[in-house]
Design a protein around this motif. Sequence first.
Motif, short mmCIF file in Angstrom:
data_model
loop_
_atom_site.label_atom_id
_atom_site.label_comp_id
_atom_site.label_asym_id
_atom_site.label_seq_id
_atom_site.Cartn_x
_atom_site.Cartn_y
_atom_site.Cartn_z
N GLU A 140 11.10 2.12 -9.66
CA GLU A 140 11.56 1.65 -8.35
C GLU A 140 10.39 1.29 -7.44
O GLU A 140 10.39 0.23 -6.80
N TRP A 141 9.37 2.16 -7.39
CA TRP A 141 8.23 1.92 -6.50
C TRP A 141 7.46 0.67 -6.94
O TRP A 141 7.04 -0.13 -6.10
N ILE A 142 7.30 0.52 -8.25
CA ILE A 142 6.58 -0.65 -8.75
C ILE A 142 7.34 -1.92 -8.43
O ILE A 142 6.76 -2.92 -7.98
N SER A 143 8.64 -1.89 -8.62
CA SER A 143 9.46 -3.06 -8.30
C SER A 143 9.37 -3.43 -6.81
O SER A 143 9.21 -4.60 -6.45
N LEU A 144 9.44 -2.42 -5.96
CA LEU A 144 9.33 -2.66 -4.52
C LEU A 144 7.95 -3.18 -4.14
O LEU A 144 7.82 -4.10 -3.33
N ALA A 145 6.92 -2.61 -4.74
CA ALA A 145 5.55 -3.07 -4.46
C ALA A 145 5.37 -4.52 -4.91
O ALA A 145 4.78 -5.33 -4.19
N GLU A 146 5.89 -4.85 -6.07
CA GLU A 146 5.77 -6.22 -6.57
C GLU A 146 6.49 -7.22 -5.66
O GLU A 146 5.97 -8.31 -5.40
N SER A 147 7.67 -6.86 -5.18
CA SER A 147 8.39 -7.78 -4.31
C SER A 147 7.65 -7.98 -2.98
O SER A 147 7.60 -9.09 -2.45
N ARG A 148 7.05 -6.92 -2.48
CA ARG A 148 6.27 -7.03 -1.23
C ARG A 148 5.00 -7.84 -1.45
O ARG A 148 4.57 -8.59 -0.58
N TRP A 149 4.39 -7.69 -2.64
CA TRP A 149 3.19 -8.47 -2.97
C TRP A 149 3.54 -9.97 -2.99
O TRP A 149 2.78 -10.80 -2.49
N THR A 159 0.83 -1.21 0.00
CA THR A 159 0.00 0.00 0.00
C THR A 159 0.87 1.26 0.00
O THR A 159 0.60 2.21 -0.74
N PHE A 160 1.90 1.25 0.81
CA PHE A 160 2.81 2.40 0.87
C PHE A 160 3.40 2.69 -0.51
O PHE A 160 3.37 3.83 -0.99
N PHE A 161 3.94 1.66 -1.16
CA PHE A 161 4.59 1.89 -2.46
C PHE A 161 3.58 2.25 -3.54
O PHE A 161 3.90 3.01 -4.46
N ALA A 162 2.36 1.73 -3.43
CA ALA A 162 1.32 2.13 -4.39
C ALA A 162 0.97 3.60 -4.23
O ALA A 162 0.79 4.32 -5.21
N LEU A 163 0.90 4.06 -2.99
CA LEU A 163 0.56 5.47 -2.74
C LEU A 163 1.71 6.42 -3.09
O LEU A 163 1.46 7.53 -3.59
#
Length: 112
Positions: free
Chosen positions: A82-91, A67-71
């Motif tokens: 970078e944000w998308i990559s981090l969000a995907e790894s957390r997902w 949620t943080f990286f999506a926002l």
Amino acid sequence: GPNYRGYDIMKLFRKQPEKDRQENMRRFLHFYAREEGVSDDMISDFIKQAEIEAEMIEPLTWIEAVTFFALILRVKPDRRKEWISLAESRWKEYIRSKSQMLRVSDNALKAV
């Protein structure tokens, strides 16, 4: 059920390799129990309960990060990749850990 203690503890240890995480978490929980005034004869039970809480709530710690990286995509779009990559790894971590949450909660219910 899981509470803020379990959430905070898991956030401290969730990125550690599994074999290190369990040992480090138990060591931390031992000191935590002492600071909380848990008697020597109850420390083992306290640690087990706190471990169960942390394991059950792990998926929510990953969803928070997703949620943080999506926002932040809206706040700092210049670092979109970078944000998308981090969000995907957390997902991926959420997906991995959600079945663990169900297993841990089922085992905890059976123990009651």
